[in-house]
Design a protein around this motif. Structure first.
Motif, mmCIF file in Angstrom:
data_model
loop_
_atom_site.group_PDB
_atom_site.id
_atom_site.type_symbol
_atom_site.label_atom_id
_atom_site.label_comp_id
_atom_site.label_asym_id
_atom_site.label_seq_id
_atom_site.Cartn_x
_atom_site.Cartn_y
_atom_site.Cartn_z
ATOM 1 N N PHE A 25 0.844 -1.827 0.248
ATOM 2 C CA PHE A 25 0.539 0.380 0.173
ATOM 3 C C PHE A 25 1.166 1.260 -0.474
ATOM 4 O O PHE A 25 1.370 1.997 -0.309
ATOM 5 C CB PHE A 25 -0.743 0.028 1.089
ATOM 6 N N GLY A 26 2.201 0.965 0.920
ATOM 7 C CA GLY A 26 2.908 2.463 0.610
ATOM 8 C C GLY A 26 3.174 2.931 -0.300
ATOM 9 O O GLY A 26 3.572 4.269 -1.175
ATOM 10 N N TRP A 27 4.219 1.473 -0.943
ATOM 11 C CA TRP A 27 4.845 1.526 -2.737
ATOM 12 C C TRP A 27 3.358 1.928 -3.468
ATOM 13 O O TRP A 27 3.964 3.414 -4.788
ATOM 14 C CB TRP A 27 4.644 0.256 -3.523
ATOM 15 N N PHE A 28 2.285 1.896 -3.490
ATOM 16 C CA PHE A 28 1.362 2.621 -4.340
ATOM 17 C C PHE A 28 0.720 4.038 -3.910
ATOM 18 O O PHE A 28 1.281 4.991 -4.952
ATOM 19 C CB PHE A 28 -0.701 2.064 -4.260
ATOM 20 N N ASN A 29 1.096 4.354 -3.233
ATOM 21 C CA ASN A 29 0.619 5.792 -2.936
ATOM 22 C C ASN A 29 1.998 6.663 -2.606
ATOM 23 O O ASN A 29 1.961 7.668 -3.193
ATOM 24 C CB ASN A 29 0.844 5.539 -0.761
ATOM 25 N N ILE A 30 3.729 6.348 -2.914
ATOM 26 C CA ILE A 30 4.556 6.935 -3.863
ATOM 27 C C ILE A 30 4.225 7.268 -4.492
ATOM 28 O O ILE A 30 5.066 8.136 -4.785
ATOM 29 C CB ILE A 30 5.803 5.784 -3.020
ATOM 30 N N TYR A 31 3.863 6.256 -5.148
ATOM 31 C CA TYR A 31 4.030 6.248 -7.013
ATOM 32 C C TYR A 31 2.569 7.215 -6.862
ATOM 33 O O TYR A 31 2.986 8.343 -7.802
ATOM 34 C CB TYR A 31 3.370 5.073 -7.570
ATOM 35 N N ALA A 32 1.858 7.428 -6.221
ATOM 36 C CA ALA A 32 0.862 8.672 -6.524
ATOM 37 C C ALA A 32 1.458 9.354 -5.914
ATOM 38 O O ALA A 32 0.682 10.408 -6.813
ATOM 39 C CB ALA A 32 -0.393 8.604 -5.531
ATOM 40 N N SER A 37 0.458 14.029 -14.429
ATOM 41 C CA SER A 37 -0.525 12.894 -15.788
ATOM 42 C C SER A 37 -0.464 13.690 -16.616
ATOM 43 O O SER A 37 -0.520 13.109 -17.651
ATOM 44 C CB SER A 37 -2.115 13.688 -14.475
ATOM 45 N N GLN A 38 0.061 14.805 -16.719
ATOM 46 C CA GLN A 38 0.634 15.203 -17.928
ATOM 47 C C GLN A 38 1.964 14.764 -18.451
ATOM 48 O O GLN A 38 1.884 14.318 -19.753
ATOM 49 C CB GLN A 38 1.226 16.946 -17.627
ATOM 50 N N ALA A 39 2.224 13.375 -17.959
ATOM 51 C CA ALA A 39 3.638 12.692 -18.349
ATOM 52 C C ALA A 39 3.393 11.906 -17.843
ATOM 53 O O ALA A 39 4.680 11.495 -16.849
ATOM 54 C CB ALA A 39 5.334 14.078 -18.889
ATOM 55 N N PRO A 40 3.011 10.458 -17.786
ATOM 56 C CA PRO A 40 2.815 10.073 -16.905
ATOM 57 C C PRO A 40 4.005 8.939 -16.924
ATOM 58 O O PRO A 40 4.344 8.509 -18.389
ATOM 59 C CB PRO A 40 1.236 9.058 -16.950
ATOM 60 N N GLN A 41 4.007 8.328 -16.525
ATOM 61 C CA GLN A 41 5.255 7.053 -15.999
ATOM 62 C C GLN A 41 4.939 5.669 -15.632
ATOM 63 O O GLN A 41 3.994 5.932 -14.699
ATOM 64 C CB GLN A 41 6.568 7.518 -15.267
ATOM 65 N N SER A 42 5.761 4.586 -15.729
ATOM 66 C CA SER A 42 5.371 3.414 -15.662
ATOM 67 C C SER A 42 5.658 3.569 -14.101
ATOM 68 O O SER A 42 6.473 3.842 -13.304
ATOM 69 C CB SER A 42 6.307 2.412 -15.518
ATOM 70 N N MET A 43 4.400 3.016 -12.470
ATOM 71 C CA MET A 43 5.162 3.305 -11.404
ATOM 72 C C MET A 43 6.491 1.874 -11.527
ATOM 73 O O MET A 43 7.071 1.529 -9.819
ATOM 74 C CB MET A 43 4.103 2.642 -10.558
ATOM 75 N N PHE A 44 7.426 0.959 -12.057
ATOM 76 C CA PHE A 44 7.802 0.030 -12.411
ATOM 77 C C PHE A 44 8.898 1.106 -13.118
ATOM 78 O O PHE A 44 10.672 0.598 -13.071
ATOM 79 C CB PHE A 44 7.593 -1.270 -13.384
ATOM 80 N N MET A 46 12.826 2.916 -13.093
ATOM 81 C CA MET A 46 13.534 3.109 -12.505
ATOM 82 C C MET A 46 14.440 4.575 -12.319
ATOM 83 O O MET A 46 14.730 4.758 -11.323
ATOM 84 C CB MET A 46 14.647 2.322 -12.357
ATOM 85 N N SER A 47 13.663 5.540 -12.916
ATOM 86 C CA SER A 47 14.564 6.803 -12.522
ATOM 87 C C SER A 47 13.256 7.822 -11.454
ATOM 88 O O SER A 47 13.549 8.761 -11.601
ATOM 89 C CB SER A 47 13.644 7.347 -13.955
ATOM 90 N N ILE A 48 12.141 6.573 -11.332
ATOM 91 C CA ILE A 48 11.019 7.338 -10.150
ATOM 92 C C ILE A 48 11.107 6.734 -8.875
ATOM 93 O O ILE A 48 12.076 5.697 -8.924
ATOM 94 C CB ILE A 48 9.983 7.620 -11.298
ATOM 95 N N ASN A 49 10.503 7.614 -8.382
ATOM 96 C CA ASN A 49 10.665 6.758 -6.717
ATOM 97 C C ASN A 49 10.417 5.493 -6.698
ATOM 98 O O ASN A 49 10.354 4.216 -6.111
ATOM 99 C CB ASN A 49 10.263 8.092 -5.200
ATOM 100 N N SER A 50 9.174 5.319 -7.298
ATOM 101 C CA SER A 50 8.017 4.411 -7.030
ATOM 102 C C SER A 50 8.897 2.733 -7.364
ATOM 103 O O SER A 50 8.943 1.690 -6.715
ATOM 104 C CB SER A 50 6.778 3.904 -8.034
ATOM 105 N N GLY A 51 10.000 2.964 -8.382
ATOM 106 C CA GLY A 51 10.170 2.065 -8.981
ATOM 107 C C GLY A 51 11.755 1.459 -7.992
ATOM 108 O O GLY A 51 12.004 0.899 -8.290
ATOM 109 N N GLN A 52 12.311 2.276 -7.856
ATOM 110 C CA GLN A 52 13.305 2.502 -6.833
ATOM 111 C C GLN A 52 13.170 2.080 -5.268
ATOM 112 O O GLN A 52 14.330 1.226 -4.845
ATOM 113 C CB GLN A 52 13.971 4.107 -6.714
ATOM 114 N N GLN A 53 11.388 1.892 -5.316
ATOM 115 C CA GLN A 53 11.519 1.848 -3.711
ATOM 116 C C GLN A 53 10.807 -0.036 -3.904
ATOM 117 O O GLN A 53 11.298 -0.590 -3.128
ATOM 118 C CB GLN A 53 9.928 2.218 -3.301
ATOM 119 N N LEU A 54 10.511 -0.257 -5.308
ATOM 120 C CA LEU A 54 10.326 -1.983 -5.799
ATOM 121 C C LEU A 54 11.807 -2.424 -5.354
ATOM 122 O O LEU A 54 11.634 -3.475 -5.440
ATOM 123 C CB LEU A 54 9.981 -1.577 -6.872
#
Length: 424
Positions: A25-32, A37-44, A46-54
């Motif tokens: 649940f925390g991982w989903f909230n980190i992605y949020a 919304s203007q330049a959506p990226q996959s939550m996987f 690696m250049s954004i926090n959710s990917g690194q957290q995974l």
């Protein structure tokens, strides 16, 4: 069966399930919190926090497996060595660590860095359990109190040198464990008295009002009984001490860095400079309040999307939850934490060795403090001191340290039958 085998049937799977529920649940909230919304990226990605957290979550799973296959006595036997190692790491951190915003908190090589202060919490819990496990160790005795407080306060002093007041405060949560192990109640009464007086000193702008209130209380107490002159002397000395303490608090706060003074001021005056020092807390409360009962929907939080709340993926992750999942979502997460803590108390009380029980209450103390203070920060009930929400906030050191802290105890609990045989 070897002692290092995992006892599947004895693992407390409710605790394991709650852990993974909070982490996911925390991982989903980190992605949020970082979603655009203007330049959506996959939550996987690696250049954004959710990917690194995974990736960090994956490392946590490896750590869990290593802990669960280890001999349950490994952590007990090496507890003091683990403590000494992290104390040494705290000593060298100001000299070899990386400075960020005036604080030297992390050490490491290249991009891989850890925060020793986070891992030193579990090391301190282990060391205290080892020191206090002897049947003759009685916390009502002054000598034993000095030993226990010495183990507790050494990492606190070193962390304050970094300086990291928020992390240092967490160590005092272990006083909950001290209470369970028999530390006299008078220390807690005295401590709560000082806390109350400190809050009064900080909350009342003019200390003359505090002086007048103390004088009135003393006068009432004097008139309530006999031996008037003795009461005058005793209560006057107490009153003078309280007044001196009040002024000393003001003096200490005046010597704090400006950003820490501002955090204290905002606590007592939330409307103070809402576009400046009060910005974080004000925007956090707006985000949580705007979620209403059911929230705005996943990835639909406007406060989140426009970066109104700084550090929303770390210290203020709870406001992302409140905005997008509302009161119901917040209640579910709080319920998970409360269930986890209650379950850990049950586990601690059923341990067969004093070491395991003391360590278990150390785990409970640390998780309870982080849970309460982090949420209190986001709703303006506590100064912003940079304390993450366990298993939920972004960050490697916090996730790994909490994971190791928890699963060492899960391992101990799953091996309690062996501990009973060992004692027998």
């Amino acid at each position: 069966m070897r002692e290092s085998d995992i006892h599947i049937d004895r693992v407390d799977w409710l605790v394991v399930a709650i852990y993974f529920a909070l982490v996911i649940f925390g991982w989903f909230n980190i992605y949020a919190a970082v979603y655009d919304s203007q330049a959506p990226q996959s939550m996987f990605d690696m250049s954004i926090n959710s990917g690194q957290q995974l990736v960090r979550i994956g490392i946590s799973v490896v750590l869990i497996v290593l802990i669960m296959v280890a001999d349950y006595r490994f952590f007990e036997n090496l507890s003091l060595f683990i403590y000494i190692f992290f104390i040494a790491l705290l000593v060298v951190t100001p000299f070899i660590g990386k400075e960020v915003n005036g604080q030297v908190l992390t050490v490491g090589v290249g991009s891989f860095r850890i925060q020793p202060g986070e891992f030193a919490k579990l090391a301190t819990a282990l060391a205290l359990a080892k020191v206090m496990e002897r049947p003759t160790f009685d916390l009502t005795k002054t000598k034993n109190q000095l030993i226990a407080f010495g183990v507790l306060l050494l990492p606190v002093a070193l962390i304050l040198l970094q300086p990291d007041t928020g992390t240092a405060m967490v160590y005092f949560s272990l006083l909950v464990m001290f209470y369970r192990e028999g530390l006299p109640q008078r220390y807690y009464i005295l401590g709560f008295g000082f806390i109350a007086l400190t809050l009064l000193s900080l909350g009342i702008e003019n200390n003359l009002y505090l002086v007048a209130a103390i004088a009135i209380i003393i006068l009432i107490l004097i008139l309530m009984g006999k031996k008037t002159w003795q009461r005058i002397v005793v209560f006057s000395l107490i009153g003078l001490g309280m007044i001196a303490y009040s002024y000393s608090i003001d003096f200490v706060v005046s010597k704090l860095p400006d950003h820490q003074q501002n955090r204290v001021m905002v606590l007592f005056n939330p409307n103070l400079d809402p576009l400046g020092v009060g910005w974080n807390v004000t925007q956090s409360k707006i985000a949580i309040g705007s979620g209403g009962l059911l929230g705005k929907g996943y990835l639909e939080g406007t406060q989140t999307k426009f970066d109104f709340v700084p550090e929303q993926h770390t210290d203020f992750i709870f406001c992302t939850l409140g905005e997008e999942f509302g009161w119901i979502g917040s209640l579910i997460v709080i319920g998970l934490f409360v269930t986890l803590l209650v379950r850990l108390v049950i586990m601690a009380e059923r341990q067969k060795t004093r070491f395991s029980r003391i360590y278990g209450y150390g785990v409970i103390s640390i998780l309870l403090f982080h849970f309460m203070i982090n949420i209190a920060m986001t709703i303006g009930l506590f100064p912003v001191v940079g304390i993450p929400l366990p298993f939920f906030s972004y960050g490697g050191s916090s996730l790994w340290s909490f994971t190791i802290l928890l699963f060492i105890f899960v391992k101990m609990d799953s091996s309690r039958a062996m501990q009973l045989g060992r004692l027998g």
